[in-house]
Scaffold this motif. Structure first.
Motif, short mmCIF file in Angstrom:
data_model
loop_
_atom_site.label_atom_id
_atom_site.label_comp_id
_atom_site.label_asym_id
_atom_site.label_seq_id
_atom_site.Cartn_x
_atom_site.Cartn_y
_atom_site.Cartn_z
N PRO A 94 22.55 46.13 56.64
CA PRO A 94 23.43 47.29 56.73
C PRO A 94 22.63 48.56 56.94
CG PRO A 94 23.35 46.44 54.49
CD PRO A 94 22.59 45.47 55.33
N GLU A 95 23.13 49.36 57.85
CA GLU A 95 22.41 50.60 58.15
C GLU A 95 23.17 51.83 57.67
OE1 GLU A 95 20.96 51.26 62.05
OE2 GLU A 95 19.07 50.35 61.42
N CYS A 97 26.96 53.91 56.74
CA CYS A 97 28.37 53.84 56.38
C CYS A 97 28.95 55.20 56.72
CB CYS A 97 28.52 53.52 54.90
SG CYS A 97 30.22 53.67 54.34
N LEU A 375 29.65 39.36 56.34
CA LEU A 375 29.34 40.76 56.07
C LEU A 375 30.50 41.33 55.27
CD1 LEU A 375 28.23 41.65 59.70
CD2 LEU A 375 26.85 40.70 57.89
N ALA A 377 31.35 44.02 53.37
CA ALA A 377 31.13 45.38 52.90
C ALA A 377 32.44 46.13 52.76
CB ALA A 377 30.21 46.12 53.88
N TYR A 403 31.07 50.71 59.17
CA TYR A 403 29.77 50.16 58.77
C TYR A 403 29.00 49.78 60.02
CZ TYR A 403 31.07 49.82 53.87
OH TYR A 403 31.44 50.11 52.58
N TYR A 405 25.49 47.56 61.16
CA TYR A 405 24.49 46.60 60.70
C TYR A 405 23.47 46.43 61.82
CZ TYR A 405 28.65 45.39 58.01
OH TYR A 405 29.78 45.42 57.25
#
Lengths: 416, 664
Positions: A94-95, A97, A375, A377, A403, A405
């Motif tokens: 994850p990068e 948000c 994933l 999230a 999000y 990723y």
């Protein structure tokens, strides 16, 4: 039963080993086999670093022990088993948000920018780092978008599609055209590969093709109330009318895409996927499913259509087959409607799907029983996913969050 | 009397009595009478008095001094009778002939009977002949016997008729011949010679006789005594202490042995058998209670008793899973309705709001506040009109949600604003008002004020007429029908029988369904008459739905039943389903798919396959296919309303927990 003859091979030159059969324990699993390969590679070249491998038996990932797999596949234990090994895909990281003000209805990204449409009647442009660059407001209702670098398209529940021109240096957006003609909410737009036309699908069961080239004059000339119209065009852009209308669906069109410059593909609530000739407007093929189609995606790499439906399955179809109702593969792991699917732009086997069960799943068609990664999230319904060429997976949903990723697909394996 | 007289006058006249059979008797009688007469005549002649009155009752001379007349025609006077009882008595005592003295009726004189006379009387009293000399046993001479004598008794020649055929017989024969010719008599009737009994066992199945033999159940045999009954059983048959305790604690019925094996040193030491009477009694019970007849147990597989229904799997598609939950209401959601396109859903709740949802995403697009708890919402089924009827308290509001095609929305607004007031204003039970100001901004278009609280609103299929239910125990004005285009209100029923629960329009024909507590009445709106009265067989109907074909009706009731009526079949339910545990709140048909659903207070929605065939001979096929759970029970209320998506096999349900669920 304890030992099986196996021969390992790989496409990747970096991890090549000698082409000799090995006797390995039948009960060995992926980690054991991976250790074996690593041992062999260490013995071959000194500078080898430990790499996790995944193994394919007859084109399917090995997930259980070798013995049980061979039993289910009816492979004789007498023969030498051919096992392909590839570097294991690492989990997407994850990068960012990115928070929105309202539900995110759609997302699209290229290598630099991310474009999102939201239920707060705006479209937004974000940089890759998650900075809001631009807010495009003009619709009176929920937005969908589609971008073509400097030109943006946004479709809305207010039955219009807006064509915007965005100057990234000066960071200014100008509405160039307002495309009117649909009698229902516009649910989907798709730009053709030549970037001169785009197609839209609407709740009014119609597909319409519009020109994507901004012009200075108004297409439609309506004499009687021209002065008022002119006033309006100051804010809304010039009105544009469709080039072509395709009718044939019996229910709302939920998703549309271009297979190539001449061929269109649309999915609908009437349980069909239809292929159209974009030049003549004729219907070429129809695939009949059993459920409402929410979304489709096409991969030119493997020439497969992936569809998300109002059940739990992601289904793969062959658009070329004439008896068009044959499901090639069902990917089942979701617990809710599949609202979004997107093929990997760089990998022929991978796709990503989002569902109402709040989970985005990354799939490899070679392992159809279970996804590669979940994933999880999102805290609410996932409504859109996208996948950029540089390995970024994006998903937006009803929790107002987008999000991103980072996914490093093995470059060596890509395009295999 | 004449004969007697003549007898008296001339004894010889006996010869003229000519019946041959009694000649002998008369002969003897006359002989006797003659002698008697002679005798009497003799005795009378001695006194010389003869009475000539004849044989008449002498009472006729009772009141006269005389008693008759003698031969010379002189009166015979009654003898002077002055004897009283005493004289009579003395006479009886003294006169030795008193007993033989009789009074002559004819002359009144006393006559002393002679010895012969007395003897004669005695003989007659004894039933003997008067004549002593008469031998009654004289040998009879048979004159007319079968013996033909050479001298015939009579010398008459034979009659002529003994030689010619009889005319009478001829007549009789002629009659018979005529009857035979006319067919009145069958001369040769075939006589049934076969005996007239039948074979009692002719029709008996030979196997049944066998069966009767097979059926024989012998009396149960007594078990023969074994080692354990021995007075000196082998030690392994004797019970150990624990076994004995266990035996004692066991219920007598479940004991393996009914006695304790005991060991005695010798037969002499064996005491009297204490259980003798008990054992005899049990044996009697065995004999008395043993079955006399073998019961033929029919082995019925329980599976066979279940009606053959197709598997739900083969009846796809139908909703199976909960897909979306529409959250936002803070109180129970009483009613839901879906737009004709299937894109939007409207829900009315007790939190005084109406919410509009996007079906595919569960997004609430619009919230409209109204002035009370919303009881019913109904989306206009006409796709060219965008109106939603909302009822709360005594008000029905027509909302334009502004969703869907822009052109349709503006056309609807124009339609409402283009209304022109008619010249003569009729007195209406409902006040129509146009919403203005803030209400208009929110979408309110028309406000209808009713005299009573409105429970249900429902549209006619064409979308112009709107029926409202105002349940009330009073008889009048429970149902009103509004015509939106003319802003007119009708009260279709002068009188309503019972408490109206819900109403519905027939989807095709001009019929109107009114459900009261126990009955559903079907009215023909054109003829304005009652067409049918359906008896629901339940206590309290809660909801009703009409099949899109129009020939079938389902009714949900508060006593957990769902009744399916086939209007062509009967006025009684074709089928009653009791699948729910609690009261049904709502039922619904799907417009295209053969599905119907019911929502109940137990929080479940039950979806059934209800196939109606075009063939009138084939009854509808009803198969329950799925129980859908998704609502939590709040305040003892579960599902309050169910409705189907117009095009997809999806069902929506609204619950008391403030949510709306979509099952696909």
């Amino acid at each position: 039963m304890s030992q099986v003859q196996a021969r390992f091979f790989t496409e990747n030159k970096k991890y090549l080993i000698d082409d000799v059969p090995f006797s390995i324990p039948a009960a060995s699993e992926v980690t054991d086999l991976s250790a074996v390969i690593n041992k062999l590679l260490e013995a071959k070249n000194d500078g080898h670093k430990h790499v996790e491998f995944d193994f394919l038996v007859q084109g399917q990932f090995l997930r259980t022990s070798l013995a049980s797999r061979m039993e289910t596949e009816n492979i004789s234990t007498e023969d030498v088993v051919e096992i392909e090994y590839v570097e294991k895909f690492t989990a997407p990281q994850p990068e960012e948000c990115i928070m929105h003000d309202d539900w995110i209805s759609s997302v699209e990204a290229d290598s630099e920018w991310i474009l999102t449409g939201s239920y707060d009647k705006t479209a937004r442009i974000w940089s890759m780092e998650g900075k809001a660059v631009m807010t495009v407001a003009g619709h009176t209702d929920v937005n969908l978008y589609n971008g073509l670098s400097s030109l943006l398209l946004s479709a809305s529940l207010d039955q219009t599609i807006m064509l915007w021109e965005w100057n990234s240096e000066r960071n200014k957006v100008k509405a160039r055209h307002c495309c009117r003609g649909h009698a229902g909410s516009v649910d989907t737009v798709a730009v053709d590969p030549t970037r001169t036309k785009f197609c839209s699908g609407s709740w009014d069961k119609m597909l319409k093709i519009w020109s994507a080239v901004p012009t200075e004059e108004e297409d439609e000339i309506e004499e009687p109330n021209r002065p008022r119209k002119k006033q309006k065009t100051e804010q809304m852009g010039l009105t544009r009318t469709p080039l072509m209308t395709f009718s044939g669906h019996n229910e709302a069109v939920s998703s549309v895409l271009w297979m190539d410059a001449e061929e269109l593909c649309s999915a609908s609530w009437d349980h069909t996927i239809r292929l159209w000739d974009a030049e003549t407007g004729g219907q070429k093929n129809a695939i009949t499913g059993s459920k409402v189609f929410n979304c489709i995606s096409y991969s030119p790499l493997c020439r497969r259509l992936a569809s998300g439906t109002t059940d739990r399955h992601v289904r793969l179809w062959d658009p070329r087959s004439k008896d068009g109702s044959l499901v090639l593969l069902s990917l089942t792991s979701h617990n809710g409607w599949v609202t979004a699917v997107r093929w990997s732009p760089s990998h022929e086997h991978q796709l990503v799907s989002g569902s109402l069960d709040n989970v985005v799943k990354l799939w490899d068609t070679r392992s159809c029983k279970a996804p590669l990664y979940d994933l999880a999230a999102h805290e609410d319904k996932v409504m859109c996913v996208d996948w950029t060429e540089n390995g970024l997976i994006l998903s937006g949903g009803a929790d107002n969050k987008l999000y991103t990723y980072r996914y490093s697909a093995c470059v060596s394996d890509a395009g295999a | 009397s004449q004969t007697k007289k003549s007898l008296f006058s001339d004894p010889r006249s006996v010869w003229f009595i000519s019946s041959p059979s009694c000649v002998m008797f008369l002969w003897h009688t006359v002989k006797w009478a003659d002698s008697l007469l002679i005798f009497i005549t003799f005795s009378v002649r001695s006194q010389d008095i003869r009475n000539t009155v004849g044989n008449i009752p002498m009472e006729w001379y009772k009141d006269y001094p005389h008693i008759g007349y003698d031969l010379e025609g002189k009166k015979i006077f009654k003898p002077i009778r002055n004897k009283d009882e005493l004289d009579e008595f003395l006479d009886k005592m003294e006169n030795p002939d008193y007993w033989r003295t009789v009074q002559d009726k004819m002359t009144g004189a006393d006559i002393r009977l002679s010895d012969e006379q007395v003897d004669l009387v005695h003989r007659l009293q004894q039933g003997k002949f008067g004549d002593v000399n008469f031998n009654e046993y004289e040998p009879a001479i048979d004159f007319f016997s079968n013996e033909v004598m050479i001298h015939p008794v009579t010398n008459r020649p034979q009659d002529k008729r003994s030689f010619i055929p009889s005319l009478i017989e001829k007549e009789k024969v002629g009659k018979l011949v005529h009857a035979i010719k006319m067919g009145w008599i069958k001369p040769h009737r075939p006589k049934e010679t076969t005996p007239q009994y039948y074979d009692l066992w002719a029709k008996e199945d030979p196997n049944s006789i066998l069966g009767r033999h097979k059926m024989h159940i012998p009396a149960p045999k007594m078990k023969l005594p074994g080692h354990e009954e021995s007075y000196n059983p082998p030690p392994e048959y004797l019970m150990s202490e624990e076994e004995r305790l266990a035996w004692e604690q066991q219920d007598p019925e479940y004991r393996k042995l009914s006695f304790l094996p005991q060991k005695f040193a010798c037969l002499r030491a064996v005491p009297a058998y204490s259980r003798f009477i008990h054992e005899r009694f049990e044996r009697c019970l065995d004999l008395y209670l043993c079955p006399r007849q073998r019961k033929m147990r029919v082995n019925v597989n329980p599976e066979d008793l279940i009606p053959k229904l197709p598997k739900p799997k083969d009846l796809q598609p139908f909703p199976t899973t909960q897909s979306l939950v529409y959250r936002g209401h803070s109180s129970l959601v009483r009613s839901i309705s879906i737009s004709p396109s299937g894109q939007w859903l409207v829900s009315g709740s007790d939190d005084c709001t109406v919410r509009f949802w996007e079906v595919s995403t569960a997004r609430c697009l619009k919230t409209v506040e109204v002035g009370g708890a919303v009881k019913g919402v109904a989306w206009n089924p006409n796709p060219s009109i965008c109106l939603v009827a909302v009822s709360y308290d005594d008000t029905v509001v027509l909302l334009n949600p502004g969703l869907g095609d822009r052109l349709v929305c503006t056309a609807t607004d124009q339609l409402i604003s283009s209304y022109e007031e008619p010249e003569e204003v009729k007195d209406q039970p409902v006040q129509w008002a146009v919403a203005e100001g803030e209400g208009h901004e929110q979408g309110h278009r028309l406000i209808l004020k009713h005299p009573k609280a409105v429970r249900q609103v429902t549209w006619h299929g064409k979308g112009d007429y709107l029926a409202c239910v105002m349940p009330d125990n009073g008889n009048s004005l429970q149902v009103v029908i509004h015509q939106v285009s003319k802003r007119r209100t009708q009260n279709p029923f002068r009188k309503n029988k019972g408490l109206v629960q819900c109403v519905s329009f027939h989807p095709i024909r001009p019929y109107f369904f009114v459900a009261t507590q126990r009955y559903v009445r079907v009215y023909n709106l054109i003829k304005q008459e009652l067409t049918k009265k359906l008896m629901a067989n339940c206590k309290w109907i809660s909801s009703m739905a009409i099949h899109p074909g129009g020939d079938n009706v389902i009714c949900g009731s508060y006593d957990c039943r769902l009744a399916w009526f086939d209007l062509d079949l009967s006025t009684k339910p074709y089928k009653v389903l009791r699948h729910h545990k609690k009261a049904l709140r709502s039922v619904a048909y799907h417009r295209h798919y053969p599905l119907f659903a019911s929502g109940s207070d137990d929080g479940n929605v039950i979806v059934c396959h209800g196939m109606v065939y075009n063939d009138l001979l084939q009854n509808p096929l009803i198969v329950p296919v799925k129980v859908l759970k998704g609502h939590t029970i709040t305040h003892d209320l579960g599902v309050l309303d169910v409705t189907f998506h117009p095009t997809q096999p999806w069902v929506f349900s609204s619950g008391a927990d403030g949510t709306v669920c979509l099952f696909t």
